[in-house]
Scaffold this motif. Structure first.
Motif, PDB file in Angstrom:
ATOM      1  N   UNK A  27       0.844  -1.189   0.000  1.00 38.88           N
ATOM      2  CA  UNK A  27       0.000   0.000   0.000  1.00 38.88           C
ATOM      3  C   UNK A  27       0.884   1.246   0.000  1.00 38.88           C
ATOM      4  N   UNK A  28       0.728   2.103  -1.009  1.00 35.82           N
ATOM      5  CA  UNK A  28       1.531   3.310  -1.139  1.00 35.82           C
ATOM      6  C   UNK A  28       0.632   4.523  -0.931  1.00 35.82           C
ATOM      7  N   UNK A  29       1.026   5.380   0.030  1.00 36.11           N
ATOM      8  CA  UNK A  29       0.196   6.539   0.351  1.00 36.11           C
ATOM      9  C   UNK A  29       0.660   7.769  -0.422  1.00 36.11           C
ATOM     10  N   UNK A  30       0.418   7.745  -1.731  1.00 40.05           N
ATOM     11  CA  UNK A  30       0.667   8.942  -2.529  1.00 40.05           C
ATOM     12  C   UNK A  30      -0.640   9.730  -2.636  1.00 40.05           C
ATOM     13  N   UNK A  31      -0.570  10.905  -3.232  1.00 38.79           N
ATOM     14  CA  UNK A  31      -1.747  11.779  -3.301  1.00 38.79           C
ATOM     15  C   UNK A  31      -2.917  11.136  -4.054  1.00 38.79           C
ATOM     16  N   UNK A  32      -2.698  10.494  -5.219  1.00 36.96           N
ATOM     17  CA  UNK A  32      -3.828   9.847  -5.897  1.00 36.96           C
ATOM     18  C   UNK A  32      -4.521   8.799  -5.031  1.00 36.96           C
ATOM     19  N   UNK A  33      -3.746   7.989  -4.313  1.00 33.10           N
ATOM     20  CA  UNK A  33      -4.351   6.966  -3.462  1.00 33.10           C
ATOM     21  C   UNK A  33      -5.083   7.571  -2.278  1.00 33.10           C
ATOM     22  N   UNK A  34      -4.540   8.652  -1.717  1.00 30.49           N
ATOM     23  CA  UNK A  34      -5.213   9.334  -0.612  1.00 30.49           C
ATOM     24  C   UNK A  34      -6.564   9.888  -1.069  1.00 30.49           C
ATOM     25  N   UNK A  35      -6.597  10.466  -2.269  1.00 28.66           N
ATOM     26  CA  UNK A  35      -7.852  10.980  -2.811  1.00 28.66           C
ATOM     27  C   UNK A  35      -8.865   9.857  -3.013  1.00 28.66           C
ATOM     28  N   UNK A  56      -5.510   0.947  -8.300  1.00 30.96           N
ATOM     29  CA  UNK A  56      -6.303   0.292  -9.346  1.00 30.96           C
ATOM     30  C   UNK A  56      -7.390  -0.587  -8.744  1.00 30.96           C
ATOM     31  N   UNK A  57      -7.093  -1.197  -7.587  1.00 27.75           N
ATOM     32  CA  UNK A  57      -8.081  -2.036  -6.912  1.00 27.75           C
ATOM     33  C   UNK A  57      -9.158  -1.212  -6.234  1.00 27.75           C
ATOM     34  N   UNK A  58      -8.746  -0.133  -5.558  1.00 29.87           N
ATOM     35  CA  UNK A  58      -9.676   0.634  -4.729  1.00 29.87           C
ATOM     36  C   UNK A  58     -10.539   1.608  -5.525  1.00 29.87           C
ATOM     37  N   UNK A  59     -10.035   2.103  -6.657  1.00 33.42           N
ATOM     38  CA  UNK A  59     -10.752   3.115  -7.421  1.00 33.42           C
ATOM     39  C   UNK A  59     -12.151   2.671  -7.842  1.00 33.42           C
ATOM     40  N   UNK A  60     -12.312   1.501  -8.485  1.00 34.37           N
ATOM     41  CA  UNK A  60     -13.672   1.093  -8.862  1.00 34.37           C
ATOM     42  C   UNK A  60     -14.554   0.778  -7.668  1.00 34.37           C
ATOM     43  N   UNK A  61     -13.951   0.321  -6.561  1.00 37.28           N
ATOM     44  CA  UNK A  61     -14.731   0.053  -5.353  1.00 37.28           C
ATOM     45  C   UNK A  61     -15.310   1.357  -4.813  1.00 37.28           C
ATOM     46  N   UNK A  62     -14.476   2.409  -4.776  1.00 37.82           N
ATOM     47  CA  UNK A  62     -14.945   3.712  -4.292  1.00 37.82           C
ATOM     48  C   UNK A  62     -16.056   4.254  -5.183  1.00 37.82           C
ATOM     49  N   UNK A  63     -15.897   4.105  -6.499  1.00 31.70           N
ATOM     50  CA  UNK A  63     -16.923   4.573  -7.434  1.00 31.70           C
ATOM     51  C   UNK A  63     -18.249   3.854  -7.202  1.00 31.70           C
ATOM     52  N   UNK A  64     -18.180   2.533  -7.079  1.00 35.93           N
ATOM     53  CA  UNK A  64     -19.396   1.743  -6.890  1.00 35.93           C
ATOM     54  C   UNK A  64     -20.059   2.064  -5.561  1.00 35.93           C
ATOM     55  N   UNK A  65     -19.257   2.227  -4.501  1.00 30.56           N
ATOM     56  CA  UNK A  65     -19.817   2.565  -3.196  1.00 30.56           C
ATOM     57  C   UNK A  65     -20.531   3.909  -3.247  1.00 30.56           C
TER      58      UNK A  65
END
Length: 224
Positions: free
Chosen positions: A1-9, A65-74
């Protein structure tokens, strides 16, 4: 898990999803509608920003890449549940919302079943447009709920004759009920039209994913 700005957003967008529903638990309407609209709109903007920054700064990660579609769907599913609730289970909202939620669950289950082969279900441009239309439709419907509640509050205690006089311009519109009416009228019809458009795109992209997965589903059947 990398905490860069895109992932934080992306993580912030994920936590914003239940926050939309929480607005209606702790605030009265129309303030709840306002806060939900602002929170949802801000989170929707991050959907574009985090992907753009990840590509521009070469910070694309498996976690993102894993979390982005999950956040969208939620975001979409929770917001649709809220809108369906305050619309009084209106069929014009309920049917496209059901189609959208069913498709999201179906595609997620399909990806899980395919396991390592889920990579064949890559997000298409049409699917990205689908997500965009969904989010715009939801934002517009939140605005419609805000106008609707303002209209109901404005005409509370007035008889029909007085309301007619205000709309005819014979009496001063001190409570801005005419503006609330037209705001609700325009946003409601625009939101419903956008939601049905999103529902159509949802069906098309869902079928596309299923068609791509069918050969692998058959392969799994033969192996079994």
């Amino acid at each position: 898990m990398i905490w860069n700005i895109p992932n934080i957003l992306t993580v912030m967008r994920l936590f914003a999803a239940p926050g939309v529903a929480v607005m209606f638990l702790y605030f009265n309407r129309p303030w709840a509608d306002w806060f939900a609209l602002l929170l949802f709109s801000a989170a929707a903007i991050t959907d574009f920003v985090d992907g753009y920054l990840a590509r521009a700064w070469a910070q694309e990660t498996k976690f993102g890449a894993m979390l982005d579609p999950i956040a969208d769907k939620a975001m979409v599913v929770i917001a649709l549940l809220v809108i369906t609730g305050f619309s009084g289970m209106n069929p014009l909202i309920l049917l496209p919302a059901t189609i959208i939620i069913f498709r999201e669950v179906f595609v997620s289950g399909l990806r899980e079943f395919l396991g390592a082969k889920a990579g064949l279900l890559k997000v298409t441009k049409l699917a990205k447009w689908k997500t965009t239309v969904q989010m715009v439709a939801i934002a517009v419907l939140f605005a419609s709920g805000m106008f609707e509640h303002s209209l109901v509050s404005g005409v509370a205690g007035m008889d029909a004759a007085l309301v007619d006089q205000i709309f005819a311009g014979e009496i001063e519109d001190d409570f801005n009920i005419v503006r609330a009416y037209w705001g609700e009228f325009v946003t409601w019809h625009a939101g419903v039209a956008l939601l049905w458009g999103a529902g159509l795109l949802t069906l098309i992209t869902g079928w596309d994913y299923f068609a791509k997965a069918r050969p692998f589903l058959k392969e799994n059947d033969d192996d079994a």
